[in-house]
Design an enzyme around this catalytic site. Structure first.
Site, PDB file in Angstrom:
ATOM      1  N   GLY A 187     -31.353   2.720  -0.309  1.00 34.92           N
ATOM      2  CA  GLY A 187     -30.449   1.590  -0.121  1.00 34.92           C
ATOM      3  C   GLY A 187     -29.493   1.733   1.046  1.00 34.92           C
ATOM      4  O   GLY A 187     -28.884   2.769   1.231  1.00 34.92           O
ATOM      5  N   SER A 188     -29.341   0.686   1.823  1.00 29.88           N
ATOM      6  CA  SER A 188     -28.410   0.689   2.943  1.00 29.88           C
ATOM      7  C   SER A 188     -28.441  -0.671   3.610  1.00 29.88           C
ATOM      8  O   SER A 188     -28.655  -1.684   2.948  1.00 29.88           O
ATOM      9  CB  SER A 188     -28.753   1.793   3.934  1.00 29.88           C
TER      10      SER A 188
END
Length: 219
Positions: A187-188
């Site tokens: 996630g980012s």
């Protein structure tokens, strides 16, 4: 399910860890069937989550020199005019895509051309939607120059969960629209900086598909 190469080590360690954990529980609690079953069920769910995170779907890119395609799956969280200070040092249109842990985390070249600039920046791990994550977090900055001279900058940004950025490009390399340029684990977000005269084709909260969805058209 086809798995991405970046998941090989993580998946192997996960399987080994789950086998050891289940073995220890059975050793120390040999007669507790309920605990055994709960742990087995939880282990299977956890392994499925890891496998789906590293999945590698087939994507079909329609090559178009005037279009900018989404570099990642996710949700559009920013569309605004900003001053890009690292490379252009001037105004650009920024589009940011937030990648949650359930998204595919492969990154795709938004345009074809030559990598005219690349830099890795160590940094913090603020949550990816934090306003300063674009400038303070661990990140990479990549600029691709199209054959017509237009340059597009895109930036991988590590978040609170993402603690590893992977990239497969370097300065001077020829890249093709839709091909992989990197991977972000757990996630980012990715920021794309476009010329002011680019026509933005997405809206806030849209969910583009990396390697396929068109997010802008170049003048």
């Amino acid at each position: 399910m086809t798995l991405h190469k970046e998941g090989t080590g993580t998946i192997s360690l996960t399987i080994i860890g789950l086998v050891i954990l289940n073995g220890l529980v059975r050793y120390f609690l040999p007669d507790n069937t309920l605990v055994h079953n709960i742990l087995i069920g939880a282990s299977i769910v956890f392994l499925i989550i890891i496998l789906q995170f590293f999945r590698k779907p087939t994507r079909t890119t329609t090559i178009n020199s005037k279009q900018v395609i989404a570099p990642a799956d996710g949700k559009v969280v920013v569309i605004e005019e900003v001053v890009e200070t690292e490379y252009f040092k001037g105004p650009r249109r920024q589009v940011s895509i937030f990648m949650s842990p359930i998204n595919v985390h492969i990154n795709f070249n938004p345009i074809s051309g030559i990598v005219s600039y690349f830099k890795y920046h160590p940094g913090k791990y603020l949550v990816a939607w934090h306003p300063k994550s674009s400038t303070d977090n661990e990140r990479t900055t990549i600029v691709v120059k199209h054959d017509n001279g237009t340059e597009v900058l895109f930036r991988q940004i590590a978040g609170a969960l993402a603690r590893r950025l992977c990239w497969y490009v370097k300065e001077g390399q020829q890249v093709q629209q839709g091909n992989e340029f990197g991977f972000i684990k757990f996630g980012s977000r990715i920021d794309i900086f476009l010329p002011l005269d680019a026509k933005i084709l997405v809206n806030i909260d849209d969910r583009p598909v990396g390697g396929e969805s068109v997010i802008a058209e170049l003048a």
